[in-house]
Design an enzyme around this catalytic site. Structure first.
Site, PDB file in Angstrom:
ATOM      1  N   GLU A 128       8.886  18.520 -24.987  1.00  0.00           N
ATOM      2  CA  GLU A 128       8.250  18.978 -23.582  1.00  0.00           C
ATOM      3  C   GLU A 128       8.675  20.350 -23.222  1.00  0.00           C
ATOM      4  O   GLU A 128       7.856  21.005 -22.496  1.00  0.00           O
ATOM      5  CB  GLU A 128       8.236  17.980 -22.512  1.00  0.00           C
ATOM      6  N   LYS A 184       6.672  22.688 -13.844  1.00  0.00           N
ATOM      7  CA  LYS A 184       5.764  21.592 -13.681  1.00  0.00           C
ATOM      8  C   LYS A 184       5.287  21.565 -12.294  1.00  0.00           C
ATOM      9  O   LYS A 184       4.090  21.261 -12.173  1.00  0.00           O
ATOM     10  CB  LYS A 184       6.433  20.275 -14.390  1.00  0.00           C
ATOM     11  N   LYS A 207       2.621  11.075 -11.461  1.00  0.00           N
ATOM     12  CA  LYS A 207       1.875  10.303 -12.011  1.00  0.00           C
ATOM     13  C   LYS A 207       2.407   9.171 -12.463  1.00  0.00           C
ATOM     14  O   LYS A 207       3.512   9.103 -12.907  1.00  0.00           O
ATOM     15  CB  LYS A 207       1.211  11.077 -13.607  1.00  0.00           C
ATOM     16  N   HIS A 265      -1.483  11.405 -27.998  1.00  0.00           N
ATOM     17  CA  HIS A 265      -1.750  10.058 -27.591  1.00  0.00           C
ATOM     18  C   HIS A 265      -2.471   9.353 -28.488  1.00  0.00           C
ATOM     19  O   HIS A 265      -2.296   8.072 -28.592  1.00  0.00           O
ATOM     20  CB  HIS A 265      -2.508  10.267 -26.111  1.00  0.00           C
ATOM     21  N   ARG A 277       0.690  -1.214   0.096  1.00  0.00           N
ATOM     22  CA  ARG A 277      -0.028   0.184  -0.130  1.00  0.00           C
ATOM     23  C   ARG A 277       0.855   1.400   0.003  1.00  0.00           C
ATOM     24  O   ARG A 277       0.362   2.157   0.574  1.00  0.00           O
ATOM     25  CB  ARG A 277      -0.978   0.154   1.456  1.00  0.00           C
ATOM     26  N   ASN A 295      -1.099  19.232 -20.811  1.00  0.00           N
ATOM     27  CA  ASN A 295      -1.346  18.067 -21.711  1.00  0.00           C
ATOM     28  C   ASN A 295      -1.448  18.824 -23.217  1.00  0.00           C
ATOM     29  O   ASN A 295      -2.015  18.321 -24.052  1.00  0.00           O
ATOM     30  CB  ASN A 295      -2.760  17.154 -21.444  1.00  0.00           C
ATOM     31  N   HIS A 351       7.429   9.562 -27.757  1.00  0.00           N
ATOM     32  CA  HIS A 351       6.524  10.389 -27.117  1.00  0.00           C
ATOM     33  C   HIS A 351       6.650  11.790 -27.611  1.00  0.00           C
ATOM     34  O   HIS A 351       5.877  12.461 -27.671  1.00  0.00           O
ATOM     35  CB  HIS A 351       6.609  10.141 -25.719  1.00  0.00           C
ATOM     36  N   GLU A 387      -5.274  16.588 -10.793  1.00  0.00           N
ATOM     37  CA  GLU A 387      -6.209  17.193 -12.148  1.00  0.00           C
ATOM     38  C   GLU A 387      -7.769  17.325 -11.812  1.00  0.00           C
ATOM     39  O   GLU A 387      -8.401  16.586 -12.546  1.00  0.00           O
ATOM     40  CB  GLU A 387      -5.958  16.181 -13.136  1.00  0.00           C
ATOM     41  N   HIS A 431      -1.206  16.972 -26.232  1.00  0.00           N
ATOM     42  CA  HIS A 431      -1.173  15.588 -25.989  1.00  0.00           C
ATOM     43  C   HIS A 431      -2.332  14.770 -26.461  1.00  0.00           C
ATOM     44  O   HIS A 431      -2.327  13.432 -26.644  1.00  0.00           O
ATOM     45  CB  HIS A 431      -1.100  15.460 -24.514  1.00  0.00           C
ATOM     46  N   ARG A 463      -4.134  21.318 -13.954  1.00  0.00           N
ATOM     47  CA  ARG A 463      -2.850  20.498 -14.501  1.00  0.00           C
ATOM     48  C   ARG A 463      -3.316  20.155 -15.871  1.00  0.00           C
ATOM     49  O   ARG A 463      -2.061  19.821 -16.477  1.00  0.00           O
ATOM     50  CB  ARG A 463      -3.088  19.400 -13.445  1.00  0.00           C
TER      51      ARG A 463
END
Length: 266
Positions: free
Chosen positions: A90, A132, A48, A158, A26, A151, A171, A142, A154, A147
């Site tokens: 980026e 960031k 993330k 994606h 956990r 993206n 990427h 988010e 993106h 946030r």
């Protein structure tokens, strides 16, 4: 639970190790040691963690903040040039969404950046990380929409990665193409001028990044976008600029404009 997980590598290593750290017992302390430019300026900061499934990117994962991020920019000397250049997309993104002065700096130092001059690399990495971290601090999970500005480009990127098969485009390459498509979409909506589109495209190309994908299938990309995490109540939202240094989350964009923007970048 007294153990820690240390991730040494690029974004995939960091995401996988972070997901393991968040899940095992956990939650175990996580230390990120990113060794690629992409992971140094983006994925190692923000908490993330996740993995891709065949249908969508980063669809399984957790928010799990690292206890420590250690960046040694000399590790970039070991990268293939294509991998290094991919990470620059980026950095350009931060210039567009938040830091027009960073965008100016990239324009003025493009050649030095491609040569990986240490002082220049240190500057763009530190500026990107601070940008960031500041956004994540205000919207860690988010929930407020802030946030989501990270993206930019993106949604297109994606979809490109999903349709072409993960790994065909790096990427950052997909993000670069996606930012150009997003700028074209913003222009078609009257949010930015053609000068903005041309300036962004010129910088991406000077940094040896792609801005078009000849084999893009607009309909397939549109279908892939329906799995984007910015879909809310069945409505796809795009991060679009209004000027250099400012973007907004825009709902209700017509399919025809999105398809036309993809076509214009093909």
């Amino acid at each position: 639970r007294g153990s820690a997980v240390v991730a040494v590598g690029g974004g995939v290593v960091g995401d996988l190790a972070g997901f393991a750290a968040a899940s095992f017992a956990r939650g175990l302390p996580l230390v990120q040691v990113p060794t690629t430019l992409l992971s140094q300026v983006d994925s190692s900061v923000g908490g993330k963690t996740g993995i891709n499934l065949p249908g969508a990117k980063n669809i399984v994962g957790a928010f799990w903040q690292p206890s420590l991020v250690v960046i040694d920019s000399t590790s970039l000397d070991t990268l293939p040039q294509r991998e290094y250049v991919s990470g620059l997309a980026e950095v350009v993104k931060y210039g567009v969404i938040l830091l027009p002065e960073l965008f100016d700096y990239l324009e003025q130092h493009a050649a030095a950046i491609l040569r990986k001059e240490s002082d220049v690399v240190t500057h763009i990495v530190s500026e990107s990380c601070l940008a960031k971290a500041n956004v994540v601090r205000q919207d860690e999970r988010e929930t407020t929409g802030l946030r989501a500005i990270l993206n930019y480009g993106h949604t297109f990127a994606h979809a490109l990665e999903s349709v072409t098969g993960y790994g065909h485009l790096l990427h950052g390459e997909a993000v670069s193409i996606g930012m150009h498509m997003a700028a074209l979409l913003a222009e078609k909506m009257g949010r930015v001028s053609s000068d903005f589109v041309d300036r962004q495209r010129a910088l991406l190309q000077r940094l040896e990044l792609p801005t078009s994908y000849r084999d893009a299938d607009p309909q397939k990309l549109w279908q892939a976008m329906q799995h984007d995490k910015k879909v809310e109540h069945g409505q796809l939202r795009f991060v679009l600029p209004t000027r250099l240094g400012h973007v907004e989350l825009v709902p209700g964009v017509s399919q025809s404009l999105v398809l036309a923007s993809i076509q214009a970048a093909s």
